[in-house]
Design a protein around this motif. Structure first.
Motif, PDB file in Angstrom:
ATOM      1  N   ALA A 120      -6.768  -2.205   9.583  1.00  0.00           N
ATOM      2  CA  ALA A 120      -6.611  -1.973   8.144  1.00  0.00           C
ATOM      3  C   ALA A 120      -7.674  -2.731   7.357  1.00  0.00           C
ATOM      4  O   ALA A 120      -8.282  -2.186   6.429  1.00  0.00           O
ATOM      5  N   GLN A 121      -7.913  -3.968   7.732  1.00  0.00           N
ATOM      6  CA  GLN A 121      -8.919  -4.771   7.036  1.00  0.00           C
ATOM      7  C   GLN A 121     -10.322  -4.211   7.235  1.00  0.00           C
ATOM      8  O   GLN A 121     -11.142  -4.244   6.311  1.00  0.00           O
ATOM      9  N   GLU A 122     -10.603  -3.668   8.413  1.00  0.00           N
ATOM     10  CA  GLU A 122     -11.895  -3.003   8.643  1.00  0.00           C
ATOM     11  C   GLU A 122     -12.046  -1.794   7.724  1.00  0.00           C
ATOM     12  O   GLU A 122     -13.102  -1.584   7.118  1.00  0.00           O
ATOM     13  N   LEU A 123     -10.988  -0.995   7.613  1.00  0.00           N
ATOM     14  CA  LEU A 123     -11.023   0.185   6.743  1.00  0.00           C
ATOM     15  C   LEU A 123     -11.205  -0.224   5.286  1.00  0.00           C
ATOM     16  O   LEU A 123     -11.923   0.429   4.537  1.00  0.00           O
ATOM     17  N   GLU A 124     -10.581  -1.317   4.900  1.00  0.00           N
ATOM     18  CA  GLU A 124     -10.721  -1.826   3.535  1.00  0.00           C
ATOM     19  C   GLU A 124     -12.166  -2.237   3.252  1.00  0.00           C
ATOM     20  O   GLU A 124     -12.700  -1.977   2.173  1.00  0.00           O
ATOM     21  N   THR A 125     -12.806  -2.838   4.234  1.00  0.00           N
ATOM     22  CA  THR A 125     -14.200  -3.254   4.095  1.00  0.00           C
ATOM     23  C   THR A 125     -15.132  -2.047   3.991  1.00  0.00           C
ATOM     24  O   THR A 125     -16.098  -2.064   3.233  1.00  0.00           O
ATOM     25  N   GLN A 126     -14.811  -0.988   4.717  1.00  0.00           N
ATOM     26  CA  GLN A 126     -15.670   0.197   4.775  1.00  0.00           C
ATOM     27  C   GLN A 126     -15.480   1.165   3.609  1.00  0.00           C
ATOM     28  O   GLN A 126     -16.384   1.941   3.303  1.00  0.00           O
ATOM     29  N   HIS A 127     -14.314   1.136   2.976  1.00  0.00           N
ATOM     30  CA  HIS A 127     -13.989   2.149   1.966  1.00  0.00           C
ATOM     31  C   HIS A 127     -13.406   1.486   0.720  1.00  0.00           C
ATOM     32  O   HIS A 127     -12.321   0.907   0.773  1.00  0.00           O
ATOM     33  N   PRO A 128     -14.074   1.610  -0.423  1.00  0.00           N
ATOM     34  CA  PRO A 128     -13.594   0.956  -1.640  1.00  0.00           C
ATOM     35  C   PRO A 128     -12.246   1.493  -2.137  1.00  0.00           C
ATOM     36  O   PRO A 128     -11.557   0.811  -2.893  1.00  0.00           O
ATOM     37  N   GLU A 129     -11.851   2.675  -1.693  1.00  0.00           N
ATOM     38  CA  GLU A 129     -10.555   3.230  -2.103  1.00  0.00           C
ATOM     39  C   GLU A 129      -9.371   2.567  -1.402  1.00  0.00           C
ATOM     40  O   GLU A 129      -8.231   2.738  -1.819  1.00  0.00           O
ATOM     41  N   VAL A 130      -9.634   1.836  -0.323  1.00  0.00           N
ATOM     42  CA  VAL A 130      -8.562   1.258   0.495  1.00  0.00           C
ATOM     43  C   VAL A 130      -8.297  -0.182   0.082  1.00  0.00           C
ATOM     44  O   VAL A 130      -9.217  -0.987  -0.038  1.00  0.00           O
ATOM     45  N   ARG A 131      -7.014  -0.478  -0.118  1.00  0.00           N
ATOM     46  CA  ARG A 131      -6.571  -1.838  -0.410  1.00  0.00           C
ATOM     47  C   ARG A 131      -5.470  -2.187   0.594  1.00  0.00           C
ATOM     48  O   ARG A 131      -4.536  -1.403   0.796  1.00  0.00           O
ATOM     49  N   VAL A 132      -5.569  -3.352   1.224  1.00  0.00           N
ATOM     50  CA  VAL A 132      -4.604  -3.772   2.238  1.00  0.00           C
ATOM     51  C   VAL A 132      -3.688  -4.840   1.665  1.00  0.00           C
ATOM     52  O   VAL A 132      -4.145  -5.808   1.053  1.00  0.00           O
ATOM     53  N   LEU A 133      -2.404  -4.645   1.890  1.00  0.00           N
ATOM     54  CA  LEU A 133      -1.393  -5.644   1.562  1.00  0.00           C
ATOM     55  C   LEU A 133      -0.714  -6.021   2.866  1.00  0.00           C
ATOM     56  O   LEU A 133      -0.421  -5.153   3.688  1.00  0.00           O
ATOM     57  N   ASP A 134      -0.461  -7.302   3.062  1.00  0.00           N
ATOM     58  CA  ASP A 134       0.143  -7.780   4.307  1.00  0.00           C
ATOM     59  C   ASP A 134       1.437  -8.503   3.968  1.00  0.00           C
ATOM     60  O   ASP A 134       1.480  -9.312   3.039  1.00  0.00           O
ATOM     61  N   GLN A 135       2.487  -8.204   4.718  1.00  0.00           N
ATOM     62  CA  GLN A 135       3.768  -8.862   4.490  1.00  0.00           C
ATOM     63  C   GLN A 135       4.492  -9.042   5.820  1.00  0.00           C
ATOM     64  O   GLN A 135       4.171  -8.378   6.806  1.00  0.00           O
ATOM     65  N   ALA A 136       5.463  -9.947   5.823  1.00  0.00           N
ATOM     66  CA  ALA A 136       6.318 -10.120   6.992  1.00  0.00           C
ATOM     67  C   ALA A 136       7.138  -8.844   7.163  1.00  0.00           C
ATOM     68  O   ALA A 136       7.423  -8.136   6.195  1.00  0.00           O
ATOM     69  N   ASN A 137       7.525  -8.565   8.398  1.00  0.00           N
ATOM     70  CA  ASN A 137       8.266  -7.343   8.680  1.00  0.00           C
ATOM     71  C   ASN A 137       9.563  -7.299   7.885  1.00  0.00           C
ATOM     72  O   ASN A 137      10.372  -8.202   7.950  1.00  0.00           O
ATOM     73  N   GLY A 138       9.693  -6.218   7.119  1.00  0.00           N
ATOM     74  CA  GLY A 138      10.904  -6.030   6.329  1.00  0.00           C
ATOM     75  C   GLY A 138      11.398  -4.602   6.379  1.00  0.00           C
ATOM     76  O   GLY A 138      12.363  -4.256   5.726  1.00  0.00           O
ATOM     77  N   GLY A 139      10.704  -3.775   7.139  1.00  0.00           N
ATOM     78  CA  GLY A 139      11.099  -2.377   7.263  1.00  0.00           C
ATOM     79  C   GLY A 139      10.267  -1.475   6.366  1.00  0.00           C
ATOM     80  O   GLY A 139       9.632  -1.926   5.414  1.00  0.00           O
ATOM     81  N   VAL A 140      10.306  -0.194   6.694  1.00  0.00           N
ATOM     82  CA  VAL A 140       9.453   0.782   6.014  1.00  0.00           C
ATOM     83  C   VAL A 140       9.781   0.894   4.523  1.00  0.00           C
ATOM     84  O   VAL A 140       8.884   1.058   3.694  1.00  0.00           O
ATOM     85  N   THR A 141      11.051   0.773   4.165  1.00  0.00           N
ATOM     86  CA  THR A 141      11.430   0.889   2.754  1.00  0.00           C
ATOM     87  C   THR A 141      10.840  -0.246   1.931  1.00  0.00           C
ATOM     88  O   THR A 141      10.272  -0.027   0.860  1.00  0.00           O
ATOM     89  N   LYS A 142      10.949  -1.453   2.443  1.00  0.00           N
ATOM     90  CA  LYS A 142      10.392  -2.612   1.736  1.00  0.00           C
ATOM     91  C   LYS A 142       8.870  -2.490   1.646  1.00  0.00           C
ATOM     92  O   LYS A 142       8.274  -2.768   0.602  1.00  0.00           O
TER      93      LYS A 142
END
Length: 108
Positions: A51-73
């Motif tokens: 994800a971080q590689e894609l963020e570096t390569q494409h300005p449209e991509v933004r990565v958010l990282d969180q502890a596992n909380g499930g797909v809804t969270k």
């Protein structure tokens, strides 16, 4: 909110093998402007690194990282951070057609 912007929300948990293809399908959209919020939900595979590689390569991509909380969270985290007028939820292993957003907006 930015008028006309589409926020594509992609929660991801251990879907590294699909991630690049999913993001590439969104980037191939004929509609602009878009932002892609990729939410890593505590993956234990290489999803965050990809994800971080894609963020570096494409300005449209933004990565958010969180502890596992499930797909809804994870999806709600992305929606809260989105800047778009419209939200498009896409799972980490989904593909969309290049004209999907454009056609959807014509119906809306």
């Amino acid at each position: 909110m930015i008028p006309g912007l589409i926020s594509i929300i992609v929660p991801c948990y251990n879907q590294g093998i699909y991630l690049k293809e999913t993001i590439q399908s969104a980037l191939a959209s004929t509609y602009r402007p878009i932002e892609i919020l990729l939410i890593n939900d505590g993956s234990t595979d290489n999803s965050l690194e990809l994800a971080q590689e894609l963020e570096t390569q494409h300005p449209e991509v933004r990565v958010l990282d969180q502890a596992n909380g499930g797909v809804t969270k994870a999806r709600n985290t992305g929606i809260a951070a989105a800047l778009g007028e419209y939200i498009l939820p896409v799972d980490g292993d989904d593909l969309i057609a290049a004209t999907y957003i454009e056609q959807g907006l014509s119906i809306l």
